[in-house]
Motif scaffolding. Structure first.
Motif, PDB file in Angstrom:
ATOM      1  N   GLU A   1      71.035  71.243  37.321  1.00 24.42           N
ATOM      2  CA  GLU A   1      72.190  70.564  36.743  1.00 24.42           C
ATOM      3  C   GLU A   1      71.772  69.482  35.744  1.00 24.42           C
ATOM      4  N   VAL A   2      70.735  68.734  36.080  1.00 21.84           N
ATOM      5  CA  VAL A   2      70.217  67.713  35.153  1.00 21.84           C
ATOM      6  C   VAL A   2      69.713  68.389  33.883  1.00 21.84           C
ATOM      7  N   GLU A   3      68.928  69.431  34.079  1.00 21.73           N
ATOM      8  CA  GLU A   3      68.352  70.157  32.944  1.00 21.73           C
ATOM      9  C   GLU A   3      69.442  70.718  32.032  1.00 21.73           C
ATOM     10  N   GLN A   4      70.428  71.350  32.610  1.00 20.10           N
ATOM     11  CA  GLN A   4      71.513  71.925  31.831  1.00 20.10           C
ATOM     12  C   GLN A   4      72.272  70.843  31.051  1.00 20.10           C
ATOM     13  N   ALA A   5      72.563  69.749  31.708  1.00 20.85           N
ATOM     14  CA  ALA A   5      73.290  68.663  31.037  1.00 20.85           C
ATOM     15  C   ALA A   5      72.486  68.099  29.868  1.00 20.85           C
ATOM     16  N   ILE A   6      71.175  67.987  30.052  1.00 24.12           N
ATOM     17  CA  ILE A   6      70.319  67.488  28.967  1.00 24.12           C
ATOM     18  C   ILE A   6      70.331  68.452  27.789  1.00 24.12           C
ATOM     19  N   PHE A   7      70.145  69.739  28.074  1.00 19.49           N
ATOM     20  CA  PHE A   7      70.083  70.719  26.991  1.00 19.49           C
ATOM     21  C   PHE A   7      71.418  70.892  26.274  1.00 19.49           C
ATOM     22  N   LEU A   8      72.505  70.684  26.990  1.00 18.86           N
ATOM     23  CA  LEU A   8      73.827  70.764  26.364  1.00 18.86           C
ATOM     24  C   LEU A   8      74.251  69.436  25.739  1.00 18.86           C
ATOM     25  N   GLU A   9      73.409  68.407  25.951  1.00 19.01           N
ATOM     26  CA  GLU A   9      73.680  67.059  25.442  1.00 19.01           C
ATOM     27  C   GLU A   9      75.053  66.564  25.892  1.00 19.01           C
TER      28      GLU A   9
ATOM     29  N   LYS B   1      78.197  64.654  31.873  1.00 20.64           N
ATOM     30  CA  LYS B   1      77.576  65.432  32.955  1.00 20.64           C
ATOM     31  C   LYS B   1      76.257  64.782  33.380  1.00 20.64           C
ATOM     32  N   ILE B   2      75.492  64.290  32.427  1.00 22.06           N
ATOM     33  CA  ILE B   2      74.238  63.603  32.748  1.00 22.06           C
ATOM     34  C   ILE B   2      74.521  62.410  33.648  1.00 22.06           C
ATOM     35  N   GLU B   3      75.522  61.634  33.282  1.00 18.88           N
ATOM     36  CA  GLU B   3      75.871  60.460  34.089  1.00 18.88           C
ATOM     37  C   GLU B   3      76.318  60.856  35.495  1.00 18.88           C
ATOM     38  N   SER B   4      77.098  61.909  35.590  1.00 14.72           N
ATOM     39  CA  SER B   4      77.587  62.370  36.889  1.00 14.72           C
ATOM     40  C   SER B   4      76.441  62.847  37.784  1.00 14.72           C
ATOM     41  N   VAL B   5      75.582  63.672  37.237  1.00 20.77           N
ATOM     42  CA  VAL B   5      74.464  64.206  38.024  1.00 20.77           C
ATOM     43  C   VAL B   5      73.479  63.097  38.374  1.00 20.77           C
ATOM     44  N   CYS B   6      73.203  62.212  37.436  1.00 18.88           N
ATOM     45  CA  CYS B   6      72.275  61.110  37.714  1.00 18.88           C
ATOM     46  C   CYS B   6      72.840  60.168  38.770  1.00 18.88           C
ATOM     47  N   HIS B   7      74.147  59.999  38.773  1.00 20.29           N
ATOM     48  CA  HIS B   7      74.774  59.163  39.801  1.00 20.29           C
ATOM     49  C   HIS B   7      74.557  59.796  41.187  1.00 20.29           C
ATOM     50  N   ARG B   8      74.728  61.106  41.281  1.00 20.50           N
ATOM     51  CA  ARG B   8      74.471  61.798  42.550  1.00 20.50           C
ATOM     52  C   ARG B   8      73.003  61.688  42.937  1.00 20.50           C
TER      53      ARG B   8
ATOM     54  N   ALA C   1      64.943  56.926  42.425  1.00 24.62           N
ATOM     55  CA  ALA C   1      66.096  56.128  42.001  1.00 24.62           C
ATOM     56  C   ALA C   1      65.880  55.584  40.582  1.00 24.62           C
ATOM     57  N   SER C   2      64.717  55.053  40.344  1.00 23.39           N
ATOM     58  CA  SER C   2      64.400  54.512  39.024  1.00 23.39           C
ATOM     59  C   SER C   2      64.440  55.607  37.957  1.00 23.39           C
ATOM     60  N   LEU C   3      63.896  56.749  38.298  1.00 21.96           N
ATOM     61  CA  LEU C   3      63.873  57.865  37.354  1.00 21.96           C
ATOM     62  C   LEU C   3      65.281  58.348  37.040  1.00 21.96           C
ATOM     63  N   SER C   4      66.158  58.392  38.026  1.00 21.50           N
ATOM     64  CA  SER C   4      67.534  58.829  37.772  1.00 21.50           C
ATOM     65  C   SER C   4      68.247  57.859  36.830  1.00 21.50           C
TER      66      SER C   4
END
Length: 103
Positions: A35-43, A47-54, A68-71
């Protein structure tokens, strides 16, 4: 170490009580990375914020300050830097999966 056992004991009383949560994280980690990868590639910043929050929440449940720091970093960086952070994310998750005490 990726998972801080001192924090785990503070949160759950002992390591044995925390193990099921870590195992659950391990089972779901590949999907989360996808999910992180897909959100990054789709820019897709939303979605990035949502997945990183999870990911941030899950990293706190398993007492992983590095995760946690990496997210937080993935959410804040531009896409070029996010790809580097994504590789780091995969590496950290691989280390967690390889840790014999959580198998």
């Amino acid at each position: 170490m990726i998972i801080d056992q001192k924090i785990l004991v503070e949160l759950y009383g002992d390591l044995e009580t925390a193990k099921p949560l870590i195992k659950l994280f391990i089972r779901n980690a590949d999907q989360l990375v996808k999910e992180v990868e897909q959100a990054i590639f789709l820019e897709r910043q939303d979605k990035i914020e949502s997945v990183c929050h999870r990911l941030l929440g899950q990293s706190r449940y398993i007492a992983s300050p590095a995760l946690a720091s990496l997210s937080e970093d993935i959410c804040a960086e531009d896409n070029a830097k996010r790809l580097t952070k994504l590789r780091q994310l995969k590496s950290i998750i691989s280390e967690i999966k390889a840790d014999e005490q959580f198998k």
